[in-house]
Write a protein that holds these residues in place. Structure first.
Motif, mmCIF file in Angstrom:
data_model
loop_
_atom_site.group_PDB
_atom_site.id
_atom_site.type_symbol
_atom_site.label_atom_id
_atom_site.label_comp_id
_atom_site.label_asym_id
_atom_site.label_seq_id
_atom_site.Cartn_x
_atom_site.Cartn_y
_atom_site.Cartn_z
ATOM 1 N N TRP A 275 0.858 -1.187 0.000
ATOM 2 C CA TRP A 275 0.000 0.000 0.000
ATOM 3 C C TRP A 275 0.889 1.230 0.000
ATOM 4 C CZ3 TRP A 275 -0.596 4.530 2.466
ATOM 5 C CH2 TRP A 275 -1.797 5.220 2.307
ATOM 6 N N PRO A 280 -2.674 2.717 -3.648
ATOM 7 C CA PRO A 280 -3.267 2.273 -2.379
ATOM 8 C C PRO A 280 -3.895 0.890 -2.481
ATOM 9 C CG PRO A 280 -4.702 3.849 -3.465
ATOM 10 C CD PRO A 280 -3.470 3.777 -4.307
ATOM 11 N N ASN A 281 -3.043 -0.112 -2.684
ATOM 12 C CA ASN A 281 -3.520 -1.477 -2.865
ATOM 13 C C ASN A 281 -4.021 -2.050 -1.540
ATOM 14 O OD1 ASN A 281 -3.587 -3.992 -4.685
ATOM 15 N ND2 ASN A 281 -2.510 -4.728 -2.870
ATOM 16 N N LEU A 282 -5.192 -2.685 -1.574
ATOM 17 C CA LEU A 282 -5.777 -3.272 -0.374
ATOM 18 C C LEU A 282 -6.051 -4.757 -0.576
ATOM 19 C CD1 LEU A 282 -8.355 -0.537 0.726
ATOM 20 C CD2 LEU A 282 -6.148 -1.050 1.771
ATOM 21 N N GLY A 304 -4.102 -3.050 4.393
ATOM 22 C CA GLY A 304 -3.007 -2.824 3.470
ATOM 23 C C GLY A 304 -1.712 -3.388 4.038
ATOM 24 N N ARG A 306 2.048 -2.618 4.388
ATOM 25 C CA ARG A 306 3.002 -1.515 4.244
ATOM 26 C C ARG A 306 3.810 -1.383 5.506
ATOM 27 N NH1 ARG A 306 0.780 -0.388 8.249
ATOM 28 N NH2 ARG A 306 -0.878 1.065 8.702
#
Length: 341
Positions: A275, A280-282, A304, A306
């Motif tokens: 993320w 903003p990868n979830l 996420g 991160r």
């Protein structure tokens, strides 16, 4: 002839209006809830509320007559409905609008059920107190936090009534327009007697590498049955396309009448997509609880992957890269439209 035609039209409109009002009032007085056995339900509970501004004595009682109260649909903000007054206690920050006390009541029909039921409020401004069938559930002071109450022990087959008192009389209590009342959604949650309670899933990512991430899962269970239940806990990580990319499964024994029985698992995710502000990868963590191969509860939680780091020399690091943090002072009020918007 024209006058008679006009009278007929007027009478017809009056009959239709009375018919419509009777439908509205009957709907406001009673909503029927359908319970699905062994299936988790989260029902929007915004329709059919009755409202009265002011401090009404005895309005928490189950048999209180609120027929003269006004029908409202939540979210609702009674301050924005009031008259502007330069002498209002809220002053300029509160929009020169009234606050005070307000009461809400809602009637609903429940079938006989063994399921667990709780009512969830996304936000009530402020100092709210809640009753179910005359039983006091509790008080939530702050106006911006979500809260819930277990109403299972007090429900009865047939008609039930929820009563909510809101006290926003202590002014000033804000530097901006806050509104008054149940200004966010209300939900009715229904689940198996053995289930994951409200906010019962906690997800962290303690190990993060380019090639591998470890997703740590903590799940809390509630078991309102009188005996220990043996079940299977399955935790799955789904990507943005809904594909399972990692999972684990454990045998669990859930003790009776224990609201804080918790279990921990770890799920590996290969080559994770981090993320970031730009991407903003979830992912979705899906917790599935099964008994004898049958799913009795399922909860999805988005998260996420991160890494976060604060360094005295480099500042804030997101996934090892410096990110400059910027902020604004943004409140939830929408000017002349009110807090419910």
């Amino acid at each position: 002839m024209k006058k008679r035609t006009l009278d007929i039209k007027t009478a017809t409109c009056s009959i239709l209006l009375l018919f419509f009002l009777s439908i509205v009032n009957s709907y406001a007085q009673s909503e029927s809830i359908t319970v699905t056995s062994n299936s988790r339900q989260r029902l929007l509970f915004n329709e059919g509320w009755l409202f009265r501004q002011g401090d009404v004595q005895g309005a928490e009682k189950a048999g209180f007559d609120a027929a003269a109260w006004r029908s409202v649909t939540l979210p609702h903000d009674w301050s924005i409905e009031g008259e502007f007054d330069e002498n209002a206690a809220t002053g300029g920050p509160g929009g020169y609008l009234p606050t005070g006390y307000g009461w809400y009541r809602k009637h609903f029909n429940m079938p006989e059920t063994q399921q667990s039921v709780w009512i969830e409020f996304d936000g009530v401004y402020m100092n709210s107190e809640v009753w179910i069938n005359g039983h006091y559930l509790g008080m939530n002071v702050y106006g911006y936090t979500s809260f819930y109450y277990d109403i299972t022990p007090y429900l009865k087959s047939g008609e039930n009534v929820i009563a909510v008192k809101v006290d926003n009389s202590k002014q000033r209590n804000s530097r901006w327009y806050s509104g008054s009342g149940i200004y966010r959604n209300v939900w009715l949650n229904i689940a198996n007697p053995v289930h994951v309670p409200q906010w019962g899933v906690y997800v962290t990512t303690p190990i993060i590498k380019d090639t591998l991430a470890i997703v740590a899962v903590k799940v809390i269970f509630e078991n309102t049955l009188p005996e220990t239940v043996n079940a299977v806990l399955n935790s799955q990580v789904l990507d943005k396309n809904g594909q399972v990319i990692g999972s684990t499964e454990s045998q669990v024994s859930i003790l009776p009448q224990k609201p804080h029985t918790d279990y921990r698992q770890e799920v590996s995710v290969a080559s994770p997509s981090f993320w970031s502000v730009e991407s903003p990868n979830l992912y979705t963590l899906r917790v599935v609880l099964k008994i004898d191969g049958k799913t009795i509860d399922q909860v999805d939680t988005r998260f996420g992957i991160r890494s976060l780091e604060y360094c005295s020399e480099k500042g804030f690091l997101l996934n090892g890269k410096h990110v400059k943090m910027n902020g604004v002072n943004l409140h939830h009020d929408e000017g002349a439209l009110g807090a419910a918007v």
